[in-house]
Design a protein around this motif. Structure first.
Motif, mmCIF file in Angstrom:
data_model
loop_
_atom_site.group_PDB
_atom_site.id
_atom_site.type_symbol
_atom_site.label_atom_id
_atom_site.label_comp_id
_atom_site.label_asym_id
_atom_site.label_seq_id
_atom_site.Cartn_x
_atom_site.Cartn_y
_atom_site.Cartn_z
ATOM 1 N N SER A 405 0.858 -1.181 0.000
ATOM 2 C CA SER A 405 0.000 0.000 0.000
ATOM 3 C C SER A 405 0.900 1.239 0.000
ATOM 4 N N GLY A 406 0.583 2.182 -0.848
ATOM 5 C CA GLY A 406 1.382 3.405 -0.897
ATOM 6 C C GLY A 406 2.697 3.257 -1.649
ATOM 7 N N SER A 407 2.885 2.135 -2.346
ATOM 8 C CA SER A 407 4.151 1.930 -3.072
ATOM 9 C C SER A 407 4.195 2.768 -4.348
ATOM 10 N N GLY A 433 -6.870 -0.961 -7.011
ATOM 11 C CA GLY A 433 -7.322 -1.553 -5.749
ATOM 12 C C GLY A 433 -8.598 -0.898 -5.236
ATOM 13 N N ASP A 434 -8.600 0.406 -5.190
ATOM 14 C CA ASP A 434 -9.746 1.117 -4.620
ATOM 15 C C ASP A 434 -11.001 0.984 -5.477
ATOM 16 N N ILE A 435 -10.795 1.089 -6.811
ATOM 17 C CA ILE A 435 -11.941 0.970 -7.732
ATOM 18 C C ILE A 435 -12.592 -0.403 -7.572
ATOM 19 N N GLY A 445 -13.190 -7.990 3.229
ATOM 20 C CA GLY A 445 -12.195 -7.375 4.112
ATOM 21 C C GLY A 445 -10.792 -7.787 3.673
ATOM 22 N N PHE A 446 -9.913 -7.985 4.638
ATOM 23 C CA PHE A 446 -8.504 -8.208 4.303
ATOM 24 C C PHE A 446 -7.953 -9.523 4.858
ATOM 25 N N SER A 447 -8.841 -10.469 5.182
ATOM 26 C CA SER A 447 -8.356 -11.805 5.568
ATOM 27 C C SER A 447 -7.723 -12.436 4.335
ATOM 28 N N ARG A 514 0.923 8.130 2.743
ATOM 29 C CA ARG A 514 0.024 9.060 2.051
ATOM 30 C C ARG A 514 -1.367 9.122 2.663
ATOM 31 N N LYS A 515 -1.881 7.922 3.027
ATOM 32 C CA LYS A 515 -3.263 7.906 3.525
ATOM 33 C C LYS A 515 -3.330 7.828 5.042
ATOM 34 N N GLY A 516 -2.153 7.861 5.714
ATOM 35 C CA GLY A 516 -2.138 7.783 7.172
ATOM 36 C C GLY A 516 -2.483 6.404 7.714
ATOM 37 N N LYS A 525 -4.855 -0.055 15.071
ATOM 38 C CA LYS A 525 -6.236 0.332 14.763
ATOM 39 C C LYS A 525 -6.690 -0.279 13.432
ATOM 40 N N ILE A 526 -5.733 -0.629 12.556
ATOM 41 C CA ILE A 526 -6.084 -1.456 11.399
ATOM 42 C C ILE A 526 -5.349 -2.776 11.573
ATOM 43 N N LYS A 527 -6.121 -3.847 11.514
ATOM 44 C CA LYS A 527 -5.525 -5.181 11.687
ATOM 45 C C LYS A 527 -5.077 -5.730 10.324
HETATM 46 S S1 PPS Z 1 -5.457 -6.944 -1.639
HETATM 47 O O1 PPS Z 1 -4.655 -7.536 -0.546
HETATM 48 O O2 PPS Z 1 -4.749 -6.991 -2.904
HETATM 49 O O3 PPS Z 1 -6.796 -7.548 -1.705
HETATM 50 O O4 PPS Z 1 -5.636 -5.409 -1.249
HETATM 51 P P1 PPS Z 1 -6.250 -4.251 -2.170
HETATM 52 O O5 PPS Z 1 -7.544 -4.658 -2.748
HETATM 53 O O6 PPS Z 1 -5.215 -3.824 -3.135
HETATM 54 O O7 PPS Z 1 -6.566 -3.109 -1.171
HETATM 55 C C1 PPS Z 1 -5.577 -2.438 -0.583
HETATM 56 C C2 PPS Z 1 -6.039 -1.041 -0.213
HETATM 57 O O8 PPS Z 1 -6.902 -1.126 0.909
HETATM 58 C C3 PPS Z 1 -6.423 -0.303 1.974
HETATM 59 N N1 PPS Z 1 -6.334 -1.175 3.172
HETATM 60 C C4 PPS Z 1 -5.449 -2.169 3.416
HETATM 61 N N2 PPS Z 1 -4.368 -2.613 2.751
HETATM 62 C C5 PPS Z 1 -3.683 -3.638 3.266
HETATM 63 N N3 PPS Z 1 -3.988 -4.260 4.420
HETATM 64 C C6 PPS Z 1 -5.049 -3.838 5.137
HETATM 65 N N4 PPS Z 1 -5.368 -4.464 6.265
HETATM 66 C C7 PPS Z 1 -5.837 -2.762 4.632
HETATM 67 N N5 PPS Z 1 -6.933 -2.127 5.082
HETATM 68 C C8 PPS Z 1 -7.241 -1.186 4.175
HETATM 69 C C9 PPS Z 1 -5.128 0.300 1.528
HETATM 70 O O9 PPS Z 1 -5.389 1.666 1.385
HETATM 71 C C10 PPS Z 1 -4.825 -0.280 0.173
HETATM 72 O O10 PPS Z 1 -4.756 0.736 -0.787
HETATM 73 P P2 PPS Z 1 -3.492 0.968 -1.747
HETATM 74 O O11 PPS Z 1 -4.111 1.494 -3.008
HETATM 75 O O12 PPS Z 1 -2.779 -0.318 -1.978
HETATM 76 O O13 PPS Z 1 -2.688 1.971 -1.053
#
Ligand code: PPS
Length: 572
Positions: A405-407, A433-435, A445-447, A514-516, A525-527
């Protein structure tokens, strides 16, 4: 040798009469049912219509063991290929021995029933060694055996209710008895069959002409339209090619029929099997060429079988198969004489020019839109192939970015999209990813399970876009190597796949934040946050790896373009 002539009497089928079938169909709806795989549907069709005569159903355990070890049924009858009904452990466990099951196609239509007399767990490695010559997943049938086929085999007699439904080329499909009746009607008593899974080019035509002449027989072009080797030209295209070539044969002595066989690419054993199948279809002769039903190279890069092993095994058994082999060496074009000749019979070899275009070379020429000479193929065939396989620069493809994320994945992906749109020619879709998480995967979710689902959905959409000639740009994190590989496989059926690792380090991503989100992840706070509290498999073999530290976005996107150009995907 005596001139072989065929007794064209009908052969036994497993179908019940029309009236009984209507009744049985209603009764069978009450039975437990097995949903047949595409391969099992092919096998069932040939079991029911007599193509696999003398088999009366899927092999029982005793016959299976005997076929695997000795190429014969338990009663000694020659039969080289295990025709087995593989199912899941759960389904197998739910059955009683002696129970009838319904066999359904993929839409739920009941094609037949089977009385389960046997249920066993096969030794698949042993089957692979004996039947295919090696327990090596590089062999398509061994790969199928280990990775697609169910763990348990069921055996027992089959009762046929109806033929599998085909919507394509219906008029070109014939059961063994339909072909036998056709040959009877035309008075054909000697028929040489040509098995093929490839488009016919001039060399094949020459070979079939010669075979018919040598055998003093009529010719049956008998292509396989069931399952062939993964990566082959699809059967729709091939049949259109065959139809074009058929016009160049004398109609009075040549016919074509489509065979819904699921090939195993088992070389020598497969040749014997093909012979038995053609015998059932009323043929007296069978062409076996170089490397018949060859599976390509093994995982050590060597051929699985010798080029003429299939001919040797066939010759050994031809009496028993009841069909005569017409064997051929490789046909090549002799320029000075403007004709095809068998490679081992060329006179004055040192003073002539021998031309040949291999399958690989043909694919390269098609991919690059290069000339395919008239001596090699027919313009109609080349035309069909070009329609199906436009040059790479006109095919769809997928660019798959992966990274933390943020790469910078999305930023580079966006820049790439704009550059590709500037060039024009193909529609471009960005699956960021976001779209995706908004439009396709909003409930996820992110499991590990959810991430896999998310990526597989992206892969599915990307493969459809690729198939339809567009460009899919994906930019998810996609942390798992196995899932990325699965997506690659989905896409590569239809076009090129370019994996781009955006290799920004986790430290740099966290520093940018970038997104904090990294801050929140550190605070717990984010698992399951990738790179902080969740794994990321670094790609070992991406087509391209881009560094983003001290490199601007425009340059990163440009590197991707250069790679695409290099792969022939965009015209230089
Ligand atoms: S995945 O693993 O490929 O299904 O993830 P992705 O669909 O690319 O989604 C990643 C974006 O979701 C936000 N986000 C997280 N990322 C990673 N781990 C956790 N737990 C998580 N929770 C939310 C994050 O902003 C990613 O955005 P990008 O565009 O990658 O910065």
């Amino acid at each position: 040798t005596k001139l072989m002539q065929n007794n064209l009497a009908p052969i036994p089928e497993l179908y019940v009469s029309y009236d009984s079938a209507q009744k049985l169909k209603v009764e069978a709806a009450e039975l437990k049912s097995h949903d047949l795989s595409p391969r099992q549907i092919c096998d069932l069709e040939l079991l029911m219509n007599g193509g696999f005569n003398p088999l009366k159903g899927f092999l029982n355990e005793e016959d299976y063991n005997s076929v695997v070890d000795t190429m014969r049924l338990a009663d000694g009858t020659l039969w080289p290929m295990p025709i087995t009904l593989d199912v899941s452990e759960d389904f197998a466990a739910s059955l009683e021995i002696g129970e009838d099951i319904a066999l359904r196609d993929q839409e739920g239509v009941i094609l037949g029933t089977m009385t389960v007399t046997d249920r066993w767990e096969p030794n698949k490695s042993h089957e692979a060694e004996k039947v295919f010559g090696a327990d090596d997943d590089a062999h398509p049938a061994v790969n199928y055996l280990h990775n697609t086929a169910g763990k348990i085999y069921l055996g027992g007699p089959v009762t046929g209710i109806q033929q599998p439904v085909h919507y394509d080329f219906r008029g070109r499909r014939d059961t063994p008895n339909e072909l036998r009746a056709y040959f009877r009607k035309l008075g054909w008593r000697r028929i040489v069959a040509f098995q093929t899974r490839n488009p016919l080019h001039r060399a094949h035509q020459e070979l079939t002409f010669r075979a018919a002449r040598e055998a003093q027989a009529n010719l049956l072009i008998h292509p396989v339209v069931g399952m062939t080797k993964p990566g082959d030209v699809d059967h729709f295209t091939r049949v259109r090619c065959y139809e074009a070539v058929l016009d160049k044969y004398p109609a009075a002595t040549t016919s074509m029929s489509l065979l819904n066989l699921a090939m195993r690419m088992a070389g020598p054993r497969e040749a014997v099997w093909h012979g038995l199948i053609r015998k059932n279809h009323g043929c007296t002769h069978f062409i076996v060429g170089r490397d018949h039903a060859g599976p390509g190279k093994n995982s050590a890069g060597e051929d699985f079988y010798g080029a003429y092993d299939a001919q040797d095994l066939f010759r050994e058994h031809q009496e028993e198969i009841g069909i005569e082999m017409v064997d051929f060496k490789h046909m090549v074009y002799v320029q000075e004489r403007a004709q095809y000749e068998p490679n081992d019979e060329i006179e004055d070899r040192d003073n002539v020019t021998i031309l040949n275009i291999s399958g690989t070379e043909l694919r390269r020429r098609l991919a690059e839109g290069l000339e395919i000479p008239e001596w090699f193929s027919f313009p109609e065939v080349v035309n069909e192939l070009r329609k199906t396989k436009p040059p790479r620069s006109k095919q769809g493809f997928t660019v798959f970015f992966t990274g933390f994320s943020g790469s910078g994945k999305s930023t580079i992906a966006n820049a790439l999209m704009v550059k590709l749109m500037e060039m024009g020619g193909r529609p471009v879709t960005l699956l960021d990813g976001d779209i995706v998480r908004k439009n396709l995967s909003s409930e996820l979710g992110f499991s590990k399970e959810h991430r896999d689902l998310n990526i597989r959905r992206i892969g599915y959409v990307a493969s459809e876009i690729t198939k339809n000639g567009g460009i899919a740009i994906c930019a998810p994190i996609a942390p798992y190597a196995t899932t990325r590989r699965a997506v690659r496989e989905d896409v590569e059926q239809f076009g090129a796949f370019l994996e781009v690792h955006v290799a920004t380090s986790i430290e740099e991503c966290e520093r940018r934040d970038r997104k904090g989100l990294y801050k929140l992840a550190r605070e717990g706070k984010i698992k399951e946050f990738t790179g902080i509290s969740d794994p990321y498999d670094v790609p070992t073999d991406p087509e391209l790896r881009v560094e983003t530290e001290n490199v601007d976005v425009d340059n990163c996107a440009h590197q991707v373009l250069l790679k695409l150009e290099n792969m022939g995907l965009i015209a230089g």
